[in-house]
Design an enzyme around this catalytic site. Structure first.
Site, PDB file in Angstrom:
ATOM      1  N   ARG A  49      -3.458  21.543  27.695  1.00 34.01           N
ATOM      2  CA  ARG A  49      -3.543  21.042  29.078  1.00 34.01           C
ATOM      3  C   ARG A  49      -4.973  20.620  29.435  1.00 34.01           C
ATOM      4  O   ARG A  49      -5.215  19.994  30.457  1.00 34.01           O
ATOM      5  CB  ARG A  49      -3.014  22.117  30.052  1.00 34.01           C
ATOM      6  CG  ARG A  49      -3.011  21.717  31.507  1.00 34.01           C
ATOM      7  CD  ARG A  49      -2.007  22.470  32.393  1.00 34.01           C
ATOM      8  NE  ARG A  49      -1.847  23.867  32.052  1.00 34.01           N
ATOM      9  CZ  ARG A  49      -2.734  24.848  32.326  1.00 34.01           C
ATOM     10  NH1 ARG A  49      -3.842  24.563  32.970  1.00 34.01           N
ATOM     11  NH2 ARG A  49      -2.505  26.093  31.961  1.00 34.01           N
ATOM     12  N   TYR A  79       2.084   0.058  47.846  1.00 35.23           N
ATOM     13  CA  TYR A  79       3.067   0.822  47.075  1.00 35.23           C
ATOM     14  C   TYR A  79       3.635   1.963  47.930  1.00 35.23           C
ATOM     15  O   TYR A  79       2.878   2.789  48.468  1.00 35.23           O
ATOM     16  CB  TYR A  79       2.422   1.371  45.801  1.00 35.23           C
ATOM     17  CG  TYR A  79       3.414   2.143  44.979  1.00 35.23           C
ATOM     18  CD1 TYR A  79       4.530   1.508  44.430  1.00 35.23           C
ATOM     19  CD2 TYR A  79       3.279   3.505  44.783  1.00 35.23           C
ATOM     20  CE1 TYR A  79       5.475   2.215  43.705  1.00 35.23           C
ATOM     21  CE2 TYR A  79       4.216   4.223  44.057  1.00 35.23           C
ATOM     22  CZ  TYR A  79       5.308   3.563  43.523  1.00 35.23           C
ATOM     23  OH  TYR A  79       6.249   4.264  42.820  1.00 35.23           O
ATOM     24  N   ASP A  90      -6.363   0.395  43.639  1.00 32.36           N
ATOM     25  CA  ASP A  90      -5.214   0.440  42.737  1.00 32.36           C
ATOM     26  C   ASP A  90      -5.119  -0.955  42.103  1.00 32.36           C
ATOM     27  O   ASP A  90      -4.818  -1.939  42.771  1.00 32.36           O
ATOM     28  CB  ASP A  90      -3.957   0.782  43.544  1.00 32.36           C
ATOM     29  CG  ASP A  90      -2.703   0.908  42.681  1.00 32.36           C
ATOM     30  OD1 ASP A  90      -2.645   0.243  41.615  1.00 32.36           O
ATOM     31  OD2 ASP A  90      -1.779   1.636  43.076  1.00 32.36           O
ATOM     32  N   LYS A 144       3.227   0.003  34.095  1.00 25.79           N
ATOM     33  CA  LYS A 144       3.478  -1.414  34.357  1.00 25.79           C
ATOM     34  C   LYS A 144       2.867  -2.276  33.248  1.00 25.79           C
ATOM     35  O   LYS A 144       3.240  -2.140  32.102  1.00 25.79           O
ATOM     36  CB  LYS A 144       2.970  -1.767  35.751  1.00 25.79           C
ATOM     37  CG  LYS A 144       3.346  -0.732  36.836  1.00 25.79           C
ATOM     38  CD  LYS A 144       4.833  -0.670  37.145  1.00 25.79           C
ATOM     39  CE  LYS A 144       5.235   0.519  38.007  1.00 25.79           C
ATOM     40  NZ  LYS A 144       4.526   0.688  39.277  1.00 25.79           N
TER      41      LYS A 144
END
Ligand SMILES: *Cc1c(COP(=O)(O)O)cnc(C)c1O
Length: 367
Positions: free
Chosen positions: A41, A92, A163, A188
């Site tokens: 992690r 978004y 973004d 994307k």
């Protein structure tokens, strides 16, 4: 090196005899000793390869996360309670809902503004701690005047986050324009094959980088090694995929724009688009996502999307496959998005096949 070389070159193993050209997929939960990685992690070598490649493209240091939203929420979690955030009004839906909830609970003080209107935006940034932008925006494809807005905000001590999912690092680099942070939904364009969900955040601020690293360790929104490897594999062809998609997109946008069945096409590549000259002044491409309002009802928009054979009726964008959807079918979509708006992500198929499919779907319903 140019960016179309970097997408191919960056994030590979060192060139020593018998080293592989592509790094392995490191499937491990732990590492020997007290080094840099320690636990699964905390670090992973496959993440690091992808992070290096995105860093080379955007400028700064990158952390990958399990999704675009994991990257965005990790950033927002680093902010002090009561922070004043100016955020985009149209963008978004997931980001907006997150910020709306944080505003309503009193955690942050968020003002939602029309970021495409530069005068309004500059005015609202005064006194803000963070400016959260997206450009071009999802799904109205509005372009923010980044070369004006970023330096203005920085000058008055406001951190800027962009973004960059729709533009990709190939069309613009906000950190090079002075922004502090760039986020991507790697789901994307960067991965590009509609097969994984992944995100990244890049910053040139070392203290923010450390906070984000801790946020990833403790928040636990870590990327899968397999997904990271696939994203890096996808990145290798980003420049040719984007070029073909953009070539297709401008042709389709022009044809839709001339169609009697379409009221309005939103795509900055169109000369008639209100954002065309702004986008042309600093972006090196217009992307390949557009939205259009049909000359008809929500039900007809839905039928059009269901009528296609080649273009898939599915959410998401940025893959090799063309996708479209009526955005308002998604319950969390903003209510100011027209009910009859279709968002189209143009892929790399043959443009005449795409146009045959799109125009016959439209004619079947509205003709
Ligand atoms: C899809 C998307 C996101 C969210 O990314 P996920 O990988 O789905 O979590 C954020 N911003 C924009 C602009 C997007 O299109």
């Amino acid at each position: 090196m140019h960016k179309d070389s970097l997408v191919v070159f960056s994030g590979r193993p060192d060139r020593i005899t018998d080293a592989p050209l592509n790094g392995p997929i490191h499937i491990n939960s732990t590492h020997y000793g007290d080094g840099q990685l320690i636990y699964g992690r905390y670090g992973n070598e496959t993440w690091q390869q992808l992070e290096l490649a995105i860093s080379d493209l955007e400028g700064g240091k990158t952390l990958v996360f399990s999704s675009g939203m994991a990257a965005i929420s990790a950033f927002l979690n680093t902010l002090s309670p009561g922070s004043r955030i100016v955020a985009l009004k149209n963008g978004y839906a997931g980001t907006l809902l997150w910020l709306k909830n944080a505003n309503e609970s009193g955690r942050f003080n968020v003002e939602f503004v029309d970021t495409s209107d530069t005068a309004t935006l500059l005015n609202s940034v005064l006194g803000a701690d963070v400016l959260f932008l997206e450009s071009p925006t999802n799904p109205l494809i509005e372009v923010v005047d980044l070369p004006v807005v970023i330096p203005f905000a920085k000058n008055i001590g406001c951190a800027v986050v962009v973004d960059n999912t729709f533009a990709t690092p190939l069309n613009q680099n906000p950190i090079k324009m002075g922004a502090d942070v760039v986020v991507h939904s790697l789901t994307k364009y960067i991965s590009g094959h509609s097969d994984i969900v992944l995100g990244s955040i890049t910053t040139n601020d070392d203290s923010l980088y450390s906070k984000l690293d801790l946020e990833r360790k403790l928040g636990g929104g870590i990327a899968g090694p397999m997904e990271s490897w696939l994203a890096l594999r996808g990145l290798r062809t980003l420049s040719v995929r984007l070029e073909k998609s953009q070539d297709n997109a401008i042709k389709i946008a022009n044809r839709l724009n001339n169609s009697p069945f379409i009221n309005k096409v939103m795509y900055p590549g169109l000369e008639s688009d209100p954002f065309h000259s702004r986008a042309s002044s600093f972006m090196t491409g217009f992307g390949a996502v557009m939205s259009f309002e049909i000359n008809g009802t929500a039900e007809q928009a839905e039928q059009i999307c269901l009528s296609s054979n080649l273009v898939a009726y599915a959410t998401s964008l940025g893959g090799v496959e063309s996708l479209w959807e009526r955005r308002r079918r998604i319950k969390s979509e903003m209510t100011n998005i027209p009910e009859n708006l279709i968002r189209l992500s143009v892929g790399i198929e043959n443009v005449e096949d795409l146009w045959d499919d799109i125009s016959s779907s439209i004619c079947k319903v509205l003709g």
